[in-house]
Design an enzyme around this catalytic site. Structure first.
Site, PDB file in Angstrom:
ATOM      1  CG  LEU A 271      -2.082  -1.279   1.224  1.00 62.22           C
ATOM      2  CD1 LEU A 271      -2.742  -0.920   2.569  1.00 62.22           C
ATOM      3  CD2 LEU A 271      -2.987  -0.816   0.105  1.00 62.22           C
ATOM      4  NE  ARG A 272       6.865   1.281   2.835  1.00 67.72           N
ATOM      5  CZ  ARG A 272       7.474  -0.167   3.007  1.00 67.72           C
ATOM      6  NH1 ARG A 272       7.806  -0.885   1.819  1.00 67.72           N
ATOM      7  NH2 ARG A 272       7.994  -0.475   3.937  1.00 67.72           N
ATOM      8  N   GLY A 273       2.364   2.581  -2.327  1.00 72.45           N
ATOM      9  CA  GLY A 273       2.032   3.230  -3.676  1.00 72.45           C
ATOM     10  C   GLY A 273       0.838   4.257  -3.551  1.00 72.45           C
TER      11      GLY A 273
END
Length: 333
Positions: A271-273
């Site tokens: 979920l860093r994107g």
């Protein structure tokens, strides 16, 4: 000698925008710049740090504490005076030891006075500024791990030789490298907020203009810097406006849905994107003086926020940037 002005750098617009976004919101997690040698990677980073206004610190503090933070770091910071210093720009050499990076026991003081004291490392020197690592793909992996952990947490904790020291270490981490000399491990690359690719300009006009400006800077650095002072002031005002506006900007639900849809479409890991897209789009909107974050901000920052987070597809030989642009075209037209 006056540094090369940020505004005078020809082309490399994506790299310059990524640096401006990181300067506006350091929480984005730094910038990774991959590309050809001699394309202005370190020049751009140094120029941006040099144009920022001096910062105020508590006098005598080796950790660059703000005056209102006096007494909260390992130094006593007992002086009630304050002074202005340039925003730090710290180079981390490839051969640096862990002690030099993190800090260690002050051996000279221990031998002379028999006292255990902490000698700050490069992370303390970079606090509230920039930490630059050239050829980061050649740096030892355990050091890259440490740097990224500290950059994410904003604190450096050192426990060794009977010492336990904790201090703030908030900086914009900038790494650069040449892909021909080896790639950064994907799990480490993913920890950088933004990733940009720089190439030697193809246009003859741009190459000639680069030569002109470099020659003018070498002949009279101060005069050349003065001729670009007005443009650099505009950049400085833009960053200041962005930093002030950043906290008041919210990302609408429909734009967040676009971010999630795009990340799913390109197959971004974790979920860093999405989180980086949200922060980068918000910082860009703040830089542009927008009243709200819109899809156009998302689309502009998408390549630099996602290209280093894509899984490799052995059946698709195109690069990450093309895959992102293709997904944008399919999803948003």
């Amino acid at each position: 000698m006056a540094r090369f002005p940020f505004s005078a750098i020809v082309a490399q617009d994506e790299m310059k925008l990524a640096l401006l976004i990181a300067a506006t919101d350091p929480a984005i997690g730094g910038v990774m710049v991959f590309g050809d040698r001699g394309t202005g990677k370190s020049t751009a980073a140094r120029a941006l740090a040099a144009l920022l206004p001096p910062m105020t610190i508590a006098e005598g503090c080796r950790y660059h504490c703000r005056p209102d933070e006096r007494g909260t770091c390992p130094d006593p910071c007992s002086s009630q005076r304050k002074r202005k210093v340039a925003v730090p720009f710290v180079d981390l050499p490839l051969g640096a030891t862990e002690d030099r990076v993190l800090g260690a026991l002050d051996l000279e003081r221990a031998l002379r006075a028999g006292e255990k004291a902490f000698e700050p490392g490069l992370l303390a020197k970079a606090h509230r500024g920039f930490l630059y690592i050239d050829e980061i793909n050649l740096l030892e992996d355990h050091l890259v791990d440490l740097l990224l952990d500290v950059a994410a947490s904003g604190e450096n904790l050192v426990e060794r030789e009977g010492l336990s020291v904790r201090h703030r270490a908030q900086f914009v981490l900038i790494g650069s490298g040449n892909p021909e000399e080896g790639e950064l491990r994907p799990q480490l690359l993913d920890r950088f907020g933004l990733s940009v690719e720089v190439r030697t300009p193809d246009a003859i006009e741009q190459r000639v203009e680069i030569m002109r400006r470099c020659a003018a800077h070498e002949a009279d650095p101060d005069s050349f810097a003065a001729s670009w002072e007005a443009e650099d002031d505009k950049v400085l005002r833009r960053i200041a406006r962005g930093q002030k506006k950043l906290t008041s900007l919210n990302v609408p639900d429909d734009v967040m849905a676009d971010m999630a849809e795009l990340c799913r479409a390109v197959g971004a890991d974790g979920l860093r994107g999405e989180l980086t897209l949200m922060r980068a789009a918000r910082a860009l909107a703040a830089l542009n003086g927008a009243k709200s974050v819109r899809r156009e901000h998302l689309l502009e920052v998408a390549p630099m926020a996602l290209r280093h987070r894509l899984r490799r597809d052995v059946l698709d030989e195109v690069g990450s940037t093309v895959r992102i642009e293709r997904a944008i075209s399919v999803l948003f037209g």
